[in-house]
Scaffold this motif. Sequence first.
Motif, PDB file in Angstrom:
ATOM      1  N   ILE A   9      20.726 -43.568  19.720  1.00  8.27           N
ATOM      2  CA  ILE A   9      21.920 -42.761  19.517  1.00  8.27           C
ATOM      3  C   ILE A   9      22.282 -41.973  20.631  1.00  8.27           C
ATOM      4  O   ILE A   9      23.571 -41.874  20.927  1.00  8.27           O
ATOM      5  N   SER A  10      21.625 -41.668  21.595  1.00 12.18           N
ATOM      6  CA  SER A  10      21.625 -40.910  22.934  1.00 12.18           C
ATOM      7  C   SER A  10      21.775 -41.880  24.081  1.00 12.18           C
ATOM      8  O   SER A  10      21.782 -41.558  25.284  1.00 12.18           O
ATOM      9  N   CYS A  11      21.498 -43.325  23.829  1.00 11.47           N
ATOM     10  CA  CYS A  11      20.860 -44.029  24.787  1.00 11.47           C
ATOM     11  C   CYS A  11      21.462 -44.282  26.188  1.00 11.47           C
ATOM     12  O   CYS A  11      20.953 -44.687  27.164  1.00 11.47           O
ATOM     13  N   THR A  12      22.737 -43.660  26.274  1.00 13.27           N
ATOM     14  CA  THR A  12      23.333 -43.913  27.692  1.00 13.27           C
ATOM     15  C   THR A  12      23.134 -42.685  28.513  1.00 13.27           C
ATOM     16  O   THR A  12      23.525 -42.524  29.785  1.00 13.27           O
ATOM     17  N   GLY A  13      22.587 -41.649  27.880  1.00 13.06           N
ATOM     18  CA  GLY A  13      22.405 -40.161  28.811  1.00 13.06           C
ATOM     19  C   GLY A  13      23.912 -39.483  28.754  1.00 13.06           C
ATOM     20  O   GLY A  13      24.747 -40.184  27.996  1.00 13.06           O
ATOM     21  N   PRO A  14      24.006 -38.462  29.044  1.00 11.05           N
ATOM     22  CA  PRO A  14      25.496 -37.523  29.023  1.00 11.05           C
ATOM     23  C   PRO A  14      26.537 -38.331  29.719  1.00 11.05           C
ATOM     24  O   PRO A  14      27.247 -37.513  30.605  1.00 11.05           O
ATOM     25  N   TYR A  15      26.728 -39.450  29.691  1.00 16.65           N
ATOM     26  CA  TYR A  15      27.894 -39.819  30.478  1.00 16.65           C
ATOM     27  C   TYR A  15      28.876 -40.712  29.700  1.00 16.65           C
ATOM     28  O   TYR A  15      28.337 -41.342  28.561  1.00 16.65           O
TER      29      TYR A  15
END
Lengths: 274, 775
Positions: free
Chosen positions: B334-340
Amino acid sequence: MISIDFDYYKPENINEAYDLMRRFKTEKTNAVYYAGGTEVVSFIRKGTLKAKAVIDLKGIPEMSKMYAEGEWVFVGANVSLSKVADFKPLEPMKAIFNKIADRTIRNSLTIGGNICGKLAYREAVLPLLASEAHVLIAGAEGLSEKKLSECFDKMLKLSEGEFVYGFKIPRRDKMSIYSRRIESDIPIDYPVIHLVGIWEENRLFVGLSGFAGFPLYKWIDKEQFAQWEQPKENLVKEFASLAKKDDRSGKEYRLHLLDYLIEDMLGGLEHDQL
Amino acid sequence: MNSNVIGNSTLRKESLDKVTGKVIYGNDHNSPGLLHGALKTSPHAYAKIKEIHKEDAEKMPGVKAVLIGTDLKENIGLYLCDKPPIARDTVRHFGEVVAVVIADSVEKARAAVDVIQVVYEKMDPILSPKEALEADASIIHQEMATYSHIKPIHPEPGSNVASRSKIRKGDVQKAFTEASCVVETNMVIPPGDHVAMEPRVSIAEIKSTGELHITSSTQAPFVVKNLMCHFFGLEPGKVVVTAPMVGGGFGGKAGIQLEGLAYLMSLKVGGRAVKLVNTREQDMLASPGHIGLESNVKIAADKNGKLLGMDLTYCFNSGAYADYAVNISRAAAISCTGPYNVPNVKCDSMCVYTNMPFATAYRGFGHIEMAFGIEKALDELADKLQMDPVELRILNSIKEGDQTPVQSVLNSSTGDLKTCFKRVEDMLGGSVGEVQEIGKEWVRAKGVAGFWKAPAMPTNTDAGAILTFNGDGSCNLNTGVVEIGQGSKTGIAQIVADTLGIPIEKVHVVMDVNTRTSPSDWATAASRGLFMGALAAHEACLDAIEQIKEVASAVLRAPKSALVVKDERVFVVDEPTLGLQLSEVALGYVYPNGNAYYGQIIGKGRYITKHLTDIDKETGKGHPDLEWTLGAEGVEVDVNVRTGQYKIVKAVCCIDVGKVINPDLARGQIVGGMAMGMGYTTMEGFKFNSRGQVTNGTLRDYKIMRLGDQPEYKVEFLETPQLDGPHGARGLGEQSVIGMPGAIVNALSRAIGKGLYEIPITSERLYKKLLEVSS
């Protein structure tokens, strides 16, 4: 917590202790001497030391004494490393003692325990060997005194039942000591390598703990040393083949650090002739 | 409103008892006749149990019973029912429980453990996710098809994949063909342990009424209660779980573990009270630790550094059993990209079985592992494009209006990540991309990373609060949040003091959580304890205020709308002298002639998450995320390029928390997370020999950060309000651990001029990389 049953003895003198141990050996009872307990407690709890009896040497008062007398400093085997390191007459060696474990452990860890215990680092033995200390051994005939270097080969060579009573260390106001210790992650740990270099009048003492499976040391005559074209390489060669691999470091890294530390030692050693 | 309380570093309610040793933890509970358990664990990583001889143990003095795996029929498990409480016919990891002794004392129980004989038939253990995913790998869970599981989990029977989560957003293939620049990294993190100060303990007793009473060092008493009912067919009203003060959890105590065993032990001895406490070694190996990860990260960007797409494969190392791990791999997806802001994303996040100690929740819940690969890849992208690493991250920082990987749109409660990065750069002294020589052998370098996390929890996560009052107008606050050392209960008390308008000293907090008397609470995990507990407590305060005004309205003969509750009184807004003390109202009002009216004030409040959904099985689309807390952190490291030794000199963090309720507690959480992340990156992690046995399973060999290893810390908070949070606050317990591996690996890689891809980064590993550089 230790959950197995064992017998606890606290003899009040050397003969009582030695006789007890001889009896256990004859009966084939697994018995150990101990003083500080930092090893014994850990290993019995872990199950690697299956002692049925422990003989607490702290009941022998002379073994806890430490005093300077004439040319010597007597250190009882039961004296904690903290006390040994803080003792003024032994100040030159303090740098080596204070690198072992941490203060809290050194408050319990005795000099006898560090040198005679199961753990093969025995760092406290290096400055004692270098200064030609004597060891007092309690055995069948009471106390006997020997040169430490004559009965230390990988570990202290004791006959069955014998134990270390104390050490006599030649008193030195000043010593040229190089001591540098490298651990794998944090300082409070066993050494990956601890190099000790002590420049005496006519020779150089080089000692290593953590590098091999036991402490290594060598004296090199000043004359011989002066003849070496490549002192670093020659020194490295003395020890390199004994590099060990363990959980904390591979062989290659140890060899690299040996090379580096010897280079550092030769560059920065306090001395007035080389 | 008492505006002095919010933003105040109030002393923790339980601190004095803690530092003077008066707190009663789980293992301090003793009762007459209490029996004790001891565990026998497996010395092998993967083996069949051929025989167990327990007759000698059963005859030992004080031994009441010996339990083995074949005594028990059921499996247990949090999301996937895959674990026998005691190994039944197969041991699947080093340290797995194979027998339990119940005796009069711990010493007698442990002595009996030693005489139990087990005959094993060893098998070849699988020691990495890569190995587990090979076509001909042996299948660790042959019965996977029969395991019950919750809907959001997708096990793949016939393989070692316990669950797979997929993200398919946009068109990743197109993004990669159009990209000017592509980077790829492969990273490895081993499993490890939480090393909480308090080892786990559970006490179980079955009363004559049939009630089951459990006292346990748990972060989740209600989870324990619900699962006990589910697995053992018990009635919820007859199961009472008490969580006393807990000595650190970090996620390790958020599931169900010793409780099931303790219950089975009590059942075996006719319901007598039984206590089971882990030795440190068992706490590390028999009980679950933290997850490992092998990740492959591919990032595509245009020539200006704008991210076009990410293609991610996460193979989480769950160990022998799935526990929380199936949800961890899902949360990481769900968060796989990091905050980008990444418009095109493909992610396959798998929870993979291996024959290693199994994993449960750990601070960061999959994010710390995921971020390691993302942040390293971003730095490599910056290098390739010759961009400053901070500039690249600021360019791509996610913001309001952007979509997360699951296509959920971020609202105005989104933190200001760009400023977080700028502050981190500033705190590090700028020039993050440069390496400085600071002596003959030493260089200094810096590294940064971004982080974000939303709680990964059920769509119906809830909290509640009950307020009762005392004769002096002070109140008693009862919530289901467990005090595990994070100080949430104090933070919630501050909210109550503020809303009721009474001094913080007059808010008395019920410390223990009891599932019969405390309102329901999902679990003290996922950084939502303060957030939800405070919202529920706030509602309870408003409820109490309504009742107070009800009474005062009659007595003061004024409408409720004209009344104010403040400074321990209720009074008429335009005639403040006309009022009542709270102490007069709290337990029922008595008129001068003796008539009593209304009764005691009891405030109740509740909270449940709104508008959350599961994610689509194929695309990951959905709205599972409640609130995102994000930020940036960085480190400065000094590296000895001769020996590979290094020291982290500075660690800095800027995090947007919405509102700081208690500055000291908040800073403590951030610094604690940074310290934990440093230990995780530089020295922790299990070591294994070729037979799969853990070689550093004691604290003498498993190193964690000590006081003397700390760098200089700098922490700053931003306060972009969380519109639906208590006073605008967001959760912050986990986040600061997440970016540490990335920041540290970036700084070290920069320092030596070569990439590092494996944790822990020891000086020996650094030295080996230095060799590669020079050759």
